[in-house]
Design an enzyme around this catalytic site. Structure first.
Site, mmCIF file in Angstrom:
data_model
loop_
_atom_site.group_PDB
_atom_site.id
_atom_site.type_symbol
_atom_site.label_atom_id
_atom_site.label_comp_id
_atom_site.label_asym_id
_atom_site.label_seq_id
_atom_site.Cartn_x
_atom_site.Cartn_y
_atom_site.Cartn_z
ATOM 1 N N HIS A 72 -68.957 21.286 74.191
ATOM 2 C CA HIS A 72 -68.454 20.602 72.995
ATOM 3 C C HIS A 72 -68.404 21.580 71.828
ATOM 4 O O HIS A 72 -69.374 22.306 71.600
ATOM 5 C CB HIS A 72 -69.368 19.418 72.628
ATOM 6 N N TYR A 200 -71.698 10.411 65.030
ATOM 7 C CA TYR A 200 -72.908 10.003 64.306
ATOM 8 C C TYR A 200 -72.454 9.156 63.119
ATOM 9 O O TYR A 200 -71.749 9.651 62.243
ATOM 10 C CB TYR A 200 -73.653 11.226 63.778
ATOM 11 N N PRO A 292 -84.781 12.087 67.266
ATOM 12 C CA PRO A 292 -83.688 12.542 68.141
ATOM 13 C C PRO A 292 -82.370 12.798 67.410
ATOM 14 O O PRO A 292 -81.438 13.328 67.986
ATOM 15 C CB PRO A 292 -83.540 11.388 69.137
ATOM 16 N N LYS A 296 -82.913 18.000 68.916
ATOM 17 C CA LYS A 296 -83.666 19.253 68.926
ATOM 18 C C LYS A 296 -84.847 19.259 69.893
ATOM 19 O O LYS A 296 -85.432 20.308 70.149
ATOM 20 C CB LYS A 296 -84.198 19.549 67.508
ATOM 21 N N TYR A 384 -77.055 22.539 63.798
ATOM 22 C CA TYR A 384 -76.909 21.637 64.952
ATOM 23 C C TYR A 384 -76.735 22.443 66.250
ATOM 24 O O TYR A 384 -77.315 22.097 67.287
ATOM 25 C CB TYR A 384 -75.689 20.715 64.743
HETATM 26 C C1 PHB Z 1 -78.015 11.605 73.828
HETATM 27 O O1 PHB Z 1 -76.923 11.844 74.400
HETATM 28 O O2 PHB Z 1 -78.946 10.932 74.368
HETATM 29 C C2 PHB Z 1 -78.240 12.121 72.429
HETATM 30 C C3 PHB Z 1 -77.291 12.977 71.890
HETATM 31 C C4 PHB Z 1 -77.482 13.455 70.587
HETATM 32 C C5 PHB Z 1 -78.590 13.056 69.862
HETATM 33 C C6 PHB Z 1 -79.549 12.197 70.413
HETATM 34 C C7 PHB Z 1 -79.365 11.715 71.710
HETATM 35 O O3 PHB Z 1 -78.753 13.516 68.582
#
Ligand code: PHB
Ligand code: APR
Length: 389
Positions: A72, A200, A292, A296, A384
Site C-alpha cells: 500500500h 481512518y 492500534p 505500531k 505511519y
Molecule cells: C487492521 O487491519 O487490523 C488494522 C490496520 C490498521 C490499524 C489498526 C488495525 O491502525
C-alpha cells in the site's frame, strides 16, 4: 536443560528473536504459556512498516508475505463526509505491506519448526530466576512435571500480561500509562474491502476504520464505549453504525456480510522503563503497548527484536557488550517516537466523552489542514510508514 538465550513467550517477538538468533548460530528455547493453536487464533493488526518487511525477509520468513501481502502506498483520512488520500510515495517515498500478524506468526512457527528449535508449549508457572546473576535460569511446569532451563540471557517476550516485566524489582523500573476511555469493536467479514487502501474516519459519533486482510477478507472497526460487549453488537447494528461514520462515497461501495470474528479491544499507551534488568531483556508488548490507531504494535516489537538480536550477536561474537548495554536506551528512543505518533493519531480521530463541540471543530480543522498541506501529510506519512530503525 541449557541454552544460550531462553525466550519467554511464543508470539511474534519471541518467535522472531529466536529465528534471528538461530540463523546466527545462537541457541534458544521458547517457553510459551498457550498452545500453538491458541496463539494462531489471535486476530491482530495487519500493517507492516517496510523496516519490518526487510527484517522478516532477512529472517528467511518473507516468501508468503511477498506472495500474498498487499503493498500500500497511501491511506485515506475522512471527516465531515469527505475523504482524502495521504500519498506515502509522493510525500516520503515509502510504502507499507498489509499482511496479517496471524500470517506472520504462522510463517515464524513454520521456520522455527524447520530449524528444529525447542518450543515448550502449554507451559505453566513460568518464572525467570536469578536475573541479576551471571547464570540466570527459567523454571516452568508442563504435563505435571517441573523443568529448569539454564541460560546466559532471558528474553521477556511474554506480552503485556506476562511474568517478565513483573520480575523486575519495582524500585528498579518505572511505568508510564494512559488508558483511553473507549474501545474498538472489530469484525472480520468475508467481503471485498470497501476501499483499496485503509480509511481512518473521524466522526462526531466516533472513530471508524476500514481495513482488510486480502481482497476477499475485510477488517472493520468502530469506536465503542468501554463498558460494551461484542455480543451487544449484532451484525446489523454494527453495519448501521459503520455506515454512519464513513463518508458516503465509501459506503456507496460497501458490501456487508456476516461477521466471522467479532471482538472489543481496549486502548492504552504504556511504557516500562528500562527494558533490561541484569540478564533479563524485554521485547515487544512485555515492555510497551500502543493504541492500534497507528498500527505500531507489531512494528515496535520487530524493531526491539532487531536491536536485541544484533546486540546478542555482537556479544557472542566475542566483540563486546556495548550494544547490549545500550539496548534499552536505543529501543526506548524509537518506542517513544512511535508512542507519540500513536497517541497523536488516537487524539485526532476519536470522540472523547464530554468533548465539547469546540474540540470536535478543532479535530476537523486539523484534518482539513492535513488535507491541504503536503508538509502535514509528509509528517504523517513518515511516521505511519515507520521511522528509521
Ligand atoms: C487492521 O487491519 O487490523 C488494522 C490496520 C490498521 C490499524 C489498526 C488495525 O491502525
Ligand atoms: N509464560 C509464557 N508465555 C507467556 C506468559 C508466561 N507467563 N504470559 C504470556 N505469554 C505468552 C502469550 O501467550 C503470548 O503468546 O507470550 C506471548 C506474547 O505475545 P504477544 O502478546 O503477541 O506480544 P509480542 O510477541 O510482543 O507481539 C506484539 O502482538 O499483541 C500483539 O498488538 C501486539 O502486534 C503486537 C504484537
Amino acid at each position: 536443560m541449557r541454552t544460550q538465550v531462553a525466550i519467554i513467550g511464543g508470539g511474534p517477538s519471541g518467535l522472531l528473536l529466536s529465528q534471528l538468533l538461530n540463523r546466527a548460530g545462537i541457541t534458544t528455547a521458547i517457553i510459551e504459556r498457550q498452545s500453538r493453536d491458541h496463539v494462531l487464533k489471535r486476530i491482530r493488526a495487519g500493517v507492516l512498516e517496510w523496516g519490518t518487511v526487510e527484517v522478516l525477509r532477512s529472517a528467511g520468513v518473507g516468501a508468503r508475505m511477498d506472495a500474498n501481502g498487499l503493498v500500500h502506498q497511501g491511506i485515506f483520512l475522512a471527516a465531515q463526509n469527505r475523504q482524502f488520500r495521504v500519498d506515502f510515495k509522493q510525500t516520503c517515498g515509502k510504502q507499507v505491506m498489509v499482511y496479517g500478524q496471524t500470517e506472520v506468526t504462522k510463517d515464524l512457527y513454520a521456520a522455527q519448526d524447520a530449524m528444529g528449535t525447542t518450543i515448550h508449549e502449554e507451559a505453566s508457572d513460568v518464572q525467570p530466576q536469578d536475573i541479576d546473576c551471571e547464570r540466570p535460569f527459567v523454571t516452568f511446569r508442563r504435563g505435571g512435571q517441573s523443568f529448569r532451563i539454564d541460560c546466559d540471557f532471558i528474553a521477556g517476550c511474554d506480552g503485556f500480561h506476562g511474568v517478565s516485566r513483573q520480575s523486575m524489582p519495582s524500585e528498579k523500573r518505572k511505568e508510564f500509562e494512559r488508558v483511553y476511555p473507549f474501545g474498538w469493536l472489530g469484525i472480520l467479514t468475508e467481503t471485498p474491502p470497501v476501499s483499496g487502501e485503509l480509511i481512518y474516519a473521524n466522526h462526531p459519533r466516533g472513530f471508524a476504520l476500514a481495513s482488510m486482510r486480502n481482497h476477499r477478507l475485510s477488517r472493520y472497526y468502530i469506536q465503542v464505549p468501554l463498558e460494551g460487549r461484542a455480543e451487544d453488537w449484532p451484525d446489523q447494528l454494527f453495519w448501521e453504525e459503520f455506515k454512519r461514520r464513513l463518508p458516503s462515497e465509501a459506503t456507496a461501495r460497501l458490501v456487508t456480510g456476516p461477521s466471522i470474528e467479532k471482538s472489543i479491544a481496549p486502548l492504552r499507551s504504556f511504557v516500562n522503563e528500562p527494558m533490561r534488568y541484569g540478564r533479563l531483556l524485554l521485547c515487544g508488548d512485555a515492555a510497551h503497548i500502543v493504541p492500534p490507531t497507528g498500527a505500531k504494535g507489531l512494528n515496535l516489537a520487530v524493531s526491539d527484536v532487531h536491536y536485541l538480536s544484533e546486540a546478542l550477536k555482537q556479544h557472542y561474537d566475542g566483540k563486546d557488550s556495548h550494544a547490549l548495554d545500550a539496548y534499552s536506551e536505543r529501543a526506548l528512543a524509537r518506542v517513544w517516537k512511535a508512542m507519540r505518533f500513536s497517541w497523536w493519531m488516537t487524539m485526532l480521530l476519536h470522540r472523547f466523552p464530554e468533548q465539547t463541540e469546540f474540540e470536535q471543530r478543532i479535530r476537523e480543522g486539523e484534518i482539513n489542514y492535513i488535507a491541504e498541506s503536503i508538509a502535514a501529510q509528509s509528517t504523517m506519512a513518515e511516521n505511519y510508514t515507520g521511522l528509521p530503525f
